[in-house]
Design a protein around this motif. Structure first.
Motif, short mmCIF file in Angstrom:
data_model
loop_
_atom_site.label_atom_id
_atom_site.label_comp_id
_atom_site.label_asym_id
_atom_site.label_seq_id
_atom_site.Cartn_x
_atom_site.Cartn_y
_atom_site.Cartn_z
N ALA A 1 44.80 57.13 -96.79
CA ALA A 1 45.68 58.19 -97.27
C ALA A 1 46.12 57.88 -98.70
O ALA A 1 46.27 56.72 -99.08
N SER A 2 46.33 58.93 -99.49
CA SER A 2 46.81 58.74 -100.85
C SER A 2 47.75 59.88 -101.23
O SER A 2 47.62 61.01 -100.74
N CYS B 1 47.01 56.85 -107.06
CA CYS B 1 45.61 56.48 -107.21
C CYS B 1 44.85 57.00 -105.99
O CYS B 1 45.44 57.44 -105.00
N PHE B 2 43.53 56.94 -106.07
CA PHE B 2 42.70 57.44 -104.97
C PHE B 2 41.44 56.60 -104.90
O PHE B 2 41.14 55.79 -105.79
N THR B 3 40.69 56.77 -103.83
CA THR B 3 39.46 56.01 -103.64
C THR B 3 38.42 56.90 -103.00
O THR B 3 38.75 57.88 -102.32
N ARG B 4 37.17 56.54 -103.21
CA ARG B 4 36.07 57.25 -102.54
C ARG B 4 35.80 56.68 -101.15
O ARG B 4 35.02 57.24 -100.39
N VAL C 1 46.99 63.67 -100.54
CA VAL C 1 48.07 64.65 -100.60
C VAL C 1 48.48 64.84 -102.06
O VAL C 1 48.84 63.88 -102.75
N ASN C 2 48.42 66.09 -102.54
CA ASN C 2 48.82 66.41 -103.90
C ASN C 2 50.30 66.76 -103.94
O ASN C 2 50.77 67.60 -103.18
N PHE D 1 49.38 50.46 -102.33
CA PHE D 1 48.62 50.10 -103.53
C PHE D 1 48.90 51.19 -104.56
O PHE D 1 48.60 52.36 -104.33
N THR D 2 49.51 50.82 -105.69
CA THR D 2 49.92 51.81 -106.67
C THR D 2 49.46 51.41 -108.07
O THR D 2 49.31 50.23 -108.37
N THR D 3 49.23 52.42 -108.92
CA THR D 3 48.73 52.16 -110.27
C THR D 3 49.52 52.97 -111.30
O THR D 3 50.16 53.97 -110.97
N MET D 4 49.46 52.51 -112.55
CA MET D 4 49.98 53.30 -113.66
C MET D 4 48.92 54.31 -114.08
O MET D 4 47.80 53.94 -114.43
N GLY D 5 49.30 55.60 -114.04
CA GLY D 5 48.32 56.62 -114.38
C GLY D 5 47.36 56.84 -113.23
O GLY D 5 46.99 55.90 -112.52
N LEU D 6 46.98 58.09 -113.02
CA LEU D 6 46.06 58.41 -111.94
C LEU D 6 44.75 57.67 -112.14
O LEU D 6 44.11 57.78 -113.19
N ARG D 7 44.35 56.89 -111.15
CA ARG D 7 43.12 56.09 -111.24
C ARG D 7 42.34 56.14 -109.94
O ARG D 7 42.91 56.30 -108.86
N GLU D 8 41.04 55.94 -110.07
CA GLU D 8 40.21 55.67 -108.90
C GLU D 8 40.17 54.16 -108.71
O GLU D 8 39.97 53.42 -109.66
N VAL D 9 40.40 53.70 -107.49
CA VAL D 9 40.44 52.27 -107.22
C VAL D 9 39.48 51.90 -106.10
O VAL D 9 39.07 52.75 -105.30
N ARG D 10 39.14 50.63 -106.07
CA ARG D 10 38.41 50.06 -104.94
C ARG D 10 39.40 49.26 -104.11
O ARG D 10 40.24 48.54 -104.64
N ILE D 11 39.28 49.37 -102.82
CA ILE D 11 40.22 48.69 -101.92
C ILE D 11 39.81 47.23 -101.78
O ILE D 11 38.68 46.92 -101.36
N PRO D 12 40.69 46.29 -102.11
CA PRO D 12 40.37 44.88 -101.86
C PRO D 12 40.04 44.66 -100.39
O PRO D 12 40.72 45.20 -99.51
N PRO D 13 38.99 43.91 -100.09
CA PRO D 13 38.52 43.78 -98.70
C PRO D 13 39.61 43.40 -97.70
O PRO D 13 39.65 43.93 -96.59
N LYS D 14 40.52 42.50 -98.08
CA LYS D 14 41.53 42.04 -97.12
C LYS D 14 42.60 43.08 -96.84
O LYS D 14 43.41 42.91 -95.92
N LEU D 15 42.61 44.18 -97.59
CA LEU D 15 43.56 45.26 -97.31
C LEU D 15 43.00 46.29 -96.35
O LEU D 15 43.74 47.14 -95.85
#
Length: 331
Positions: free
Chosen positions: A155-156, A147-150, A319-320, A123-137
């Motif tokens: 892993a990100s 991107c990252f998630t809470r 991972v940075n 799962f990738t985005t343009m620009g660093l973003r916080e995302v929510r994981i779609p349930p089926k993933l």
């Protein structure tokens, strides 16, 4: 992952009925269709469109599925996609990219991707973003890129914006710059506070007083890039700058700043040095003089995300990835 047989069993119908519900629902009564639909939803079933998989032939190469939120449709981060594809091919894998747009139904787009039965999903985005994981993933082998998630246990791989700006500021300080004017990105953009924190850390470690830092955040919205000239104007005294280096939140800020400085007869870097961030694709060296900037590591982010799935890495941490300074003629 649920099968067609599982759906048929839960709904209490035949495999043919489930197939008709998916492909030709008009041939079924509303009651039967609703029964099958409820079973599909309960099991999170995704129709399998891969003929190879349907035949049970697993001898072919595995596929990396890429869910791309704006990544493949802009020039700013397309290198992530290209790096994923290149890495997959080097390892004998395929890659399949499905674009997700802001106004799309995420569920339907994810269904489209999973219908091809990828061995793992990036799962990738343009620009660093916080995302929510779609349930089926959530039950898929999954890694985030740029991107990252809470949410736990994902892993990100993301740019190390804080360290990148810190290293760039240390470079400026080592060359004697002591009066920076900093025009940061809007505070609501995830990279902005990281970059500001890195800059302030380098400044603090040099033993310099924080009140000497001139810092502004642009308001959110592309139109506010045009606020840059007025910020610069506030710190010109009789046409001369009260700052010796302009630290820009990204290369687009630097682009506007160049025009503002040069229009006032100021020379870069003799009168004012300029530092950008991002290294926009194909742009930095077209500035006159060439823009010094910090490289967003999109190639490495894509590579590491692909290898995470291909090598079956087990860690679930963020991972940075390092952001190197590209020192050009504007310093």
């Amino acid at each position: 992952m649920a099968s067609l047989k599982d759906v048929a069993k839960l709904a209490g119908v035949s495999l043919m009925t489930v197939s008709r519900a998916i492909n030709t629902p008009a041939k079924l009564s509303p009651e039967t269709y609703d029964k099958v639909r409820q079973a599909i939803d309960a099991l999170n079933y995704v129709p399998d469109l891969s003929a190879r998989r349907i035949r049970g032939d697993k001898a072919g190469p595995a596929t990396l599925g890429v869910l791309a939120l704006d990544t493949a449709t802009t020039p700013f981060s397309v290198d992530i996609i290209l790096s994923i594809e290149k890495t997959a091919r080097e390892r004998g894998w395929n890659s399949l990219v499905v674009n997700l747009f802001d106004d799309d139904s995420a569920g339907q787009t994810v269904d489209l991707l999973l219908a091809h039965r990828p061995a793992g999903v990036i799962f990738t985005t343009m620009g660093l973003r916080e995302v929510r994981i779609p349930p089926k993933l959530r039950d898929q082998p999954l890694v985030l890129a740029n991107c990252f998630t809470r949410e736990p246990a994902v892993a990100s791989y993301v740019p190390d914006d804080e360290q990148g700006q810190c290293d760039a500021m240390r470079y400026l300080l080592a060359r004697g710059y002591r009066r920076p004017l900093c025009i940061h990105l809007p505070e609501s953009i995830p990279a902005a506070p990281l970059r500001r924190a890195g800059l302030e850390r380098a400044w603090r470690q040099a033993g310099l007083p924080r009140e000497q830092l001139l810092q502004y955040h642009l308001a959110l919205g592309d139109q506010h890039y045009l606020d840059v000239p007025s910020i610069i104007e506030r710190h010109l005294h009789h046409g001369r700058p009260g700052f010796d280096v302009l630290v820009c939140g990204n290369d687009r800020v630097a682009f506007v700043a160049y025009q503002a400085l040069l229009a006032r007869g100021l020379r870069i870097p003799q009168d004012v040095a300029v530092l950008g961030y991002d290294n926009m694709v194909g742009i930095g060296e077209l500035f006159l003089p060439a823009l010094s900037t910090v490289q967003l590591p999109h190639n490495e982010i894509g590579r590491q995300a692909a290898l995470h799935l291909i090598d079956r890495r087990e860690h679930l941490q963020r991972v940075n990835i390092g952001c190197p300074l590209l020192a050009r003629a504007s310093l």
